[in-house]
Design a protein around this motif. Sequence first.
Motif, PDB file in Angstrom:
ATOM      1  N   SER A  92       0.846  -1.202   0.000  1.00  0.00           N
ATOM      2  CA  SER A  92       0.000   0.000   0.000  1.00  0.00           C
ATOM      3  C   SER A  92       0.879   1.249   0.000  1.00  0.00           C
ATOM      4  CB  SER A  92      -0.893   0.025   1.245  1.00  0.00           C
ATOM      5  OG  SER A  92      -1.834  -1.010   1.188  1.00  0.00           O
ATOM      6  N   SER A 100      -4.476   5.464   1.580  1.00  0.00           N
ATOM      7  CA  SER A 100      -3.386   4.489   1.477  1.00  0.00           C
ATOM      8  C   SER A 100      -3.948   3.239   0.799  1.00  0.00           C
ATOM      9  CB  SER A 100      -2.853   4.151   2.873  1.00  0.00           C
ATOM     10  OG  SER A 100      -1.828   3.175   2.757  1.00  0.00           O
ATOM     11  N   ILE A 101      -3.483   2.973  -0.410  1.00  0.00           N
ATOM     12  CA  ILE A 101      -4.039   1.860  -1.198  1.00  0.00           C
ATOM     13  C   ILE A 101      -2.933   1.131  -1.957  1.00  0.00           C
ATOM     14  CG2 ILE A 101      -6.366   2.788  -1.589  1.00  0.00           C
ATOM     15  CD1 ILE A 101      -5.312   3.870  -4.294  1.00  0.00           C
ATOM     16  N   LYS A 102      -3.279  -0.071  -2.427  1.00  0.00           N
ATOM     17  CA  LYS A 102      -2.433  -0.776  -3.387  1.00  0.00           C
ATOM     18  C   LYS A 102      -2.802  -0.206  -4.752  1.00  0.00           C
ATOM     19  CE  LYS A 102      -2.098  -4.912  -0.586  1.00  0.00           C
ATOM     20  NZ  LYS A 102      -2.212  -6.365  -0.505  1.00  0.00           N
ATOM     21  N   LEU A 108      -5.932  -1.271  -7.187  1.00  0.00           N
ATOM     22  CA  LEU A 108      -7.157  -0.462  -7.197  1.00  0.00           C
ATOM     23  C   LEU A 108      -7.430   0.110  -8.590  1.00  0.00           C
ATOM     24  CD1 LEU A 108      -9.288   0.152  -5.026  1.00  0.00           C
ATOM     25  CD2 LEU A 108      -8.469   2.483  -5.088  1.00  0.00           C
ATOM     26  N   HIS A 119      -8.832  -4.363   0.536  1.00  0.00           N
ATOM     27  CA  HIS A 119      -8.580  -3.038   1.115  1.00  0.00           C
ATOM     28  C   HIS A 119      -9.477  -2.761   2.324  1.00  0.00           C
ATOM     29  CE1 HIS A 119      -6.520  -2.218  -2.734  1.00  0.00           C
ATOM     30  NE2 HIS A 119      -5.945  -1.223  -2.110  1.00  0.00           N
ATOM     31  N   LEU A 142     -14.444   2.306   0.345  1.00  0.00           N
ATOM     32  CA  LEU A 142     -13.154   2.039   0.977  1.00  0.00           C
ATOM     33  C   LEU A 142     -13.064   2.784   2.296  1.00  0.00           C
ATOM     34  CD1 LEU A 142     -10.840   2.606  -2.136  1.00  0.00           C
ATOM     35  CD2 LEU A 142     -11.510   0.391  -1.193  1.00  0.00           C
TER      36      LEU A 142
END
Length: 217
Positions: free
Chosen positions: A73, A109-111, A115, A195, A215
Amino acid sequence: TMRERIERLVTQRTEMLAGVSHDLKTPLTRLKLALAMMPDEPETRSMHGDVTEMEHMLDEYLAFARGEGGEESQATDLAELVRDTAAAAAKARQHEGLSVVVPGPVQVSIKRAALRRCLTNLIDNALKHGTHVMVTLTQGEKLVEVAVDDNGPGIAPGRRNEAFRPFRRLDEGRNLQAGGSGLGLAIARDIARAHGGDIILGDSELGGLKATIRLPV
């Protein structure tokens, strides 16, 4: 035990799917090269479309077989990611009827690659079925939501859970005529859930399907 046998079978099937998908990419690349050398005519343009669709399907199969677990992430402006992904999807389908409504920067905060795939799958699905598609990003205190609306035939409420099943293409109205891998929604929901979020299907004010990624912030 029975469980171990089932797990072994699933692993074997998954590895076979990944292997076949991988092997098919080589002749497909040769086809793309051969097409690139041919004159730009309606027939070759149509073949280009078929090859691109096959490539997309193989990417879906590989993503499904491998899972999206490996990526770290990172802090990302979701507004920018939504705008870029929507523009790329519309360009790939040469689709004019896409509007995007996003506020200023939305930091999450993500991959990022995962995403982007999740968003691409939902937007591409909408572009396949609707002449007008709207992508809206809204930020709440605890959640961010990306809604993808279309004015296509939609999916009946009783069949929305079924639409998430891998390799499931609903017969009427939506998925079957438009082709595709039958994995787009399954992969998108797996990514959203990884997520800590989810995807909800509902009725769109545009008349078709509304697919919303939720999310946690």
